[in-house]
Design an enzyme around this catalytic site. Sequence first.
Site, mmCIF file in Angstrom:
data_model
loop_
_atom_site.group_PDB
_atom_site.id
_atom_site.type_symbol
_atom_site.label_atom_id
_atom_site.label_comp_id
_atom_site.label_asym_id
_atom_site.label_seq_id
_atom_site.Cartn_x
_atom_site.Cartn_y
_atom_site.Cartn_z
ATOM 1 N N SER A 262 -40.076 -9.306 0.565
ATOM 2 C CA SER A 262 -41.128 -9.850 0.080
ATOM 3 C C SER A 262 -41.984 -10.693 1.081
ATOM 4 O O SER A 262 -42.084 -10.526 2.263
ATOM 5 C CB SER A 262 -41.028 -10.501 -1.103
ATOM 6 O OG SER A 262 -41.886 -10.628 -2.187
ATOM 7 N N HIS A 411 -39.660 -5.304 -8.344
ATOM 8 C CA HIS A 411 -39.657 -6.051 -7.121
ATOM 9 C C HIS A 411 -38.351 -6.894 -6.791
ATOM 10 O O HIS A 411 -37.800 -7.557 -7.729
ATOM 11 C CB HIS A 411 -40.671 -7.209 -7.293
ATOM 12 C CG HIS A 411 -40.971 -7.974 -6.194
ATOM 13 N ND1 HIS A 411 -41.482 -7.408 -4.858
ATOM 14 C CD2 HIS A 411 -40.807 -9.232 -5.681
ATOM 15 C CE1 HIS A 411 -41.649 -8.563 -3.978
ATOM 16 N NE2 HIS A 411 -41.375 -9.572 -4.508
#
Length: 429
Positions: A262, A411
């Site tokens: 990320s 995610h």
Amino acid sequence: MRSPSRPRSLVDRLHTVTAHTTALIVVAAMGAAGGATLIPEPVAVRTVAAAQGGGLAEKTVTIDGEDYPNPLRLHDGAPVTTPAEWEGTRRAELLADFRQHVYGQSLPEPTAQTFDVTSTDFTGVTRKTVTITATGPEGTGGFDVTLFVPKTGGTPKGTFLMIDHRGQVGDDPGQSSGFAPVSTITKAGYAFAVLDAGEVAPDDSGSYRSRMIGLFHPADRELPDDAGRAISAWAWGASRAMDYLQTDPDIDPTRVAVIGHSRSGKAALWAGAQDTRFAAVVTNNSGSTGAKLARRGDGGVGAETVKRINGSFPHWFPTTYKAYNDRVDALPVDQHELLALVAPRRVVVASATDDANADPEGEFLAYVAAEPVYELYGLGGTGLPSATWPPATDEGFRGAAMSYHLRSGGHGLTAADWDIYLNGDLFSR
Ligand code: GCU
């Protein structure tokens, strides 16, 4: 869909890749050590480049029907047709553009740097706590790198150097979270190193300058518009960790991968694009200003745009990048060119099906569009059976120097991602 916990050998995986692959790659020669090499099939690879509307000589490439800058065109319009032109001229142009317009100018190398190492022995693993102390014109400061080295009787197969913005990785060699399965990694014969991004630059708009950035920029002055901010500093921190790894006799410095998830995946990619000592660059769910194409905007799925990332995280990127909030089409670069800057070293992109904020399709398209630069080196081939989105989920695809997977789910950096990395033969061609 396979079970993430079922270990699969590389040969299994290569069978999977070849089963999916008819046109792009062929499996060739098994090496003496039992490793396999994937050799691109040149004609088919060129077909993919042409299908993107690219070709090596066009000023722009077409990705998903839109115009994007062509990594293989110089500023003066001349085509780049050899690795020498890429390395001698185009690479420098792209790095200068990314520094000026996207990530900011990097901090310089420290004027002095020391490493203090404390080693502790555990069953099967040596842990080293390394304090890196750096000096710049404004002072001296430091941050720690924790390194876990398996006692394999030889040099580890490779080292994963993680940028960790979550501060989640402790110093227990037995820990095995999905995010950082340290014991699984070392048992697989790899070393694992981690730096806490917050010790390099706090992830906070009020205090991000307080640590390493403050060693180089006077605290009482505004940062220059084009100075790197937190993401750039984290990338710089990874390079300082690499400075240390090069000195550690237990580590093979030619087999170090920088990895980040990320926001740290953005930093890992920027570190690996600039610092060619990294043999592989692993960017996981990195999204906006990571592997995702900026010109796709929200990608039709509500993904994070340049404007939104700059608004939500004003301390990540320089003021110059904010000038593109409402005109991403004017950016001189796009993120497929960042992935291409890793060439000819291995670039490893991972997305997740439900990670809409990161625009998984935009990450996939950037990965595919980076391939012509690998082709320049004779290392073409994405490993994917087709350049059409979406690919099969939960399978590692491996080209000559490019690796990709699309994990099912949301995610995160998970055990399923690590399973594919550890079985992905990321340190050899
Ligand atoms: C936010 C941000 C992303 C970032 C992510 C993360 O969602 O919008 O750009 O990648 O945080 O770091 O987890």
